[in-house]
Design a protein around this motif. Structure first.
Motif, PDB file in Angstrom:
ATOM      1  N   MET A  49      10.472   1.801   4.855  1.00 43.28           N
ATOM      2  CA  MET A  49       9.003   1.392   4.566  1.00 43.28           C
ATOM      3  C   MET A  49       8.639   0.269   5.527  1.00 43.28           C
ATOM      4  SD  MET A  49       8.951   1.241   0.515  1.00 43.28           S
ATOM      5  CE  MET A  49       7.051   1.276   0.250  1.00 43.28           C
ATOM      6  N   HIS A  54       6.311   5.584   5.470  1.00 43.67           N
ATOM      7  CA  HIS A  54       5.724   6.091   4.327  1.00 43.67           C
ATOM      8  C   HIS A  54       4.274   6.405   4.359  1.00 43.67           C
ATOM      9  CE1 HIS A  54       5.089   1.915   4.027  1.00 43.67           C
ATOM     10  NE2 HIS A  54       4.540   2.008   2.974  1.00 43.67           N
ATOM     11  N   GLN A  66       0.126   7.041  -0.054  1.00 42.85           N
ATOM     12  CA  GLN A  66       0.923   6.342   0.839  1.00 42.85           C
ATOM     13  C   GLN A  66       1.915   5.566   0.164  1.00 42.85           C
ATOM     14  OE1 GLN A  66      -1.832   4.535   3.887  1.00 42.85           O
ATOM     15  NE2 GLN A  66      -1.479   6.421   4.991  1.00 42.85           N
ATOM     16  N   PRO A  69       8.154   6.610  -4.517  1.00 43.29           N
ATOM     17  CA  PRO A  69       8.674   8.133  -4.276  1.00 43.29           C
ATOM     18  C   PRO A  69       7.796   9.155  -4.085  1.00 43.29           C
ATOM     19  CG  PRO A  69       9.004   7.642  -6.485  1.00 43.29           C
ATOM     20  CD  PRO A  69       8.359   6.546  -6.090  1.00 43.29           C
ATOM     21  N   SER A  81       6.817   7.980 -10.213  1.00 45.68           N
ATOM     22  CA  SER A  81       8.310   7.856 -10.374  1.00 45.68           C
ATOM     23  C   SER A  81       8.506   8.408 -12.046  1.00 45.68           C
ATOM     24  CB  SER A  81       8.984   6.715 -10.383  1.00 45.68           C
ATOM     25  OG  SER A  81       8.193   5.502 -11.146  1.00 45.68           O
ATOM     26  N   TYR A 121       5.185  -2.931 -13.473  1.00 41.71           N
ATOM     27  CA  TYR A 121       5.067  -2.955 -12.300  1.00 41.71           C
ATOM     28  C   TYR A 121       4.037  -3.455 -11.399  1.00 41.71           C
ATOM     29  CZ  TYR A 121       5.544  -0.534  -7.721  1.00 41.71           C
ATOM     30  OH  TYR A 121       5.775  -0.512  -6.275  1.00 41.71           O
ATOM     31  N   TYR A 133       5.389  -8.785   2.463  1.00 47.13           N
ATOM     32  CA  TYR A 133       4.492  -8.458   3.564  1.00 47.13           C
ATOM     33  C   TYR A 133       3.725  -9.629   4.070  1.00 47.13           C
ATOM     34  CZ  TYR A 133       5.471  -3.864   1.878  1.00 47.13           C
ATOM     35  OH  TYR A 133       6.042  -2.542   1.532  1.00 47.13           O
TER      36      TYR A 133
HETATM   37  N1  LIG Z   1       3.394   3.949 -10.149  1.00 48.59           N
HETATM   38  C1  LIG Z   1       3.977   4.108  -8.641  1.00 48.59           C
HETATM   39  C2  LIG Z   1       4.216   3.054  -8.026  1.00 48.59           C
HETATM   40  C3  LIG Z   1       4.564   3.567  -6.596  1.00 48.59           C
HETATM   41  C4  LIG Z   1       4.745   2.479  -5.358  1.00 48.59           C
HETATM   42  O1  LIG Z   1       3.520   1.764  -5.673  1.00 48.59           O
HETATM   43  N2  LIG Z   1       5.552   2.504  -4.903  1.00 48.59           N
HETATM   44  C5  LIG Z   1       5.690   1.308  -3.946  1.00 48.59           C
HETATM   45  C6  LIG Z   1       7.209   0.905  -3.541  1.00 48.59           C
HETATM   46  S1  LIG Z   1       7.951   0.451  -4.825  1.00 48.59           S
HETATM   47  C7  LIG Z   1       5.104   1.714  -2.596  1.00 48.59           C
HETATM   48  O2  LIG Z   1       5.380   2.803  -1.955  1.00 48.59           O
HETATM   49  N3  LIG Z   1       4.263   0.827  -1.875  1.00 48.59           N
HETATM   50  C8  LIG Z   1       3.495   0.990  -0.648  1.00 48.59           C
HETATM   51  C9  LIG Z   1       3.832  -0.035   0.450  1.00 48.59           C
HETATM   52  O3  LIG Z   1       4.632  -1.098   0.085  1.00 48.59           O
HETATM   53  O4  LIG Z   1       3.073   0.104   1.399  1.00 48.59           O
HETATM   54  C10 LIG Z   1       5.426   4.911  -9.305  1.00 48.59           C
HETATM   55  O5  LIG Z   1       5.999   4.546 -10.240  1.00 48.59           O
HETATM   56  O6  LIG Z   1       5.961   5.667  -8.493  1.00 48.59           O
END
Ligand SMILES: N[C@@H](CCC(=O)N[C@@H](CS)C(=O)NCC(=O)O)C(=O)O
Length: 253
Positions: A49, A54, A66, A69, A81, A121, A133
């Protein structure tokens, strides 16, 4: 990933299923824990990432959001997820322990997963993203407060219970443990204020799937977050953005 990432194919597993994941992501670790708890093996593809893999065209086609998982089983593609873990348990588990078939119990688990997705979350993201970031090096007081409110909710939910949704661990404990163990890095859980939550996390931490699927990524995440820099109110008097923090550092210099 297809171009560049490392791929682990486990012999004898569900070779038609692929998970694109990053170990430091709590959502990915939730799915990895569910896989290990269900004793399922699928193709796992590591996505970097930090290098923005991604967001590659290949993965954007699979998941326009984007995010990770991403899961694929033949023609089926899932990118949340909770949905992925539910699918794995419904489709491939021979036991109903992690996801009871009883509609009432299943709905309680779904409810807790919505709590994870809708409350825990987003609070994780608000606190972690400026650090991951935007060069911020502390959790802003408002975010500490929001996370502690969520700890308080969980403390109340755990009254008279060992696990979140019954007498045994379920997918609800797994999803919440992935997020809460990560929140604990950002805002350590005070065991005197949240004794039930603290003891629940200790017990989850001893589950074999937590050790095989959550520990490494949690360590990776922890290294990315400087543990000692959670905002101290005596230094930062009111909530402020990382932009204003950088401004004040510049002023001091
Ligand atoms: N609700 C989604 C959340 C997915 C999510 O936001 N994943 C984060 C990583 S934990 C991500 O890919 N963020 C994109 C980024 O940081 O650019 C799930 O439970 O899978």
């Amino acid at each position: 990933m297809g171009a560049g990432g490392s791929k682990t194919i486990i012999a004898g597993g569900l070779k038609h299923c692929t998970l694109w994941k990053a170990d430091r992501s709590p959502s990915c670790r939730a799915v990895m824990m569910a896989l290990d708890a269900l004793n399922l093996s699928i193709t796992e593809v590591d996505v970097n990432m930090d290098k923005g893999e991604h967001k590659s065209p290949e993965l954007t086609t699979l998941n326009p959001l984007q995010t990770l998982p991403i899961f694929k089983d033949r023609e089926l593609i899932l990118n949340d997820s909770h949905a992925i873990s539910m699918y794995l348990a419904n489709r491939y588990s021979t036991s109903d322990q992690l996801l009871p078939r009883d509609p009432g119990r299943m709905s309680v688990i779904a409810q807790l997963m919505h709590f994870d997705s809708g409350i825990l979350y987003p609070r994780y993201q608000m606190a972690a993203n400026p650090i991951l970031y935007e060069n911020c090096n502390f959790v802003m007081p408002q975010h500490v407060c929001d996370i502690e409110c969520a700890y308080n909710d969980l403390e109340t939910m755990l009254a008279g219970k060992t696990w979140l949704a019954g007498d045994t661990t379920t997918l609800a404990d797994i999803s919440v443990a992935a997020t809460v163990s990560t929140l604990n890095v950002l805002v350590p859980i005070d065991h005197t204020r949240y004794p039930r939550l603290s003891s629940w996390l200790d017990q989850m931490s001893e589950e074999i799937y937590f050790i095989t699927a959550n520990k490494t990524g949690l360590g990776e995440f922890t290294r990315r977050i400087d543990r000692g820099t959670v905002c101290d109110d005596s230094v930062f008097k009111c909530p402020r953005s990382s932009t204003s923090r950088r401004g004040s550092v510049t002023e001091r210099n």
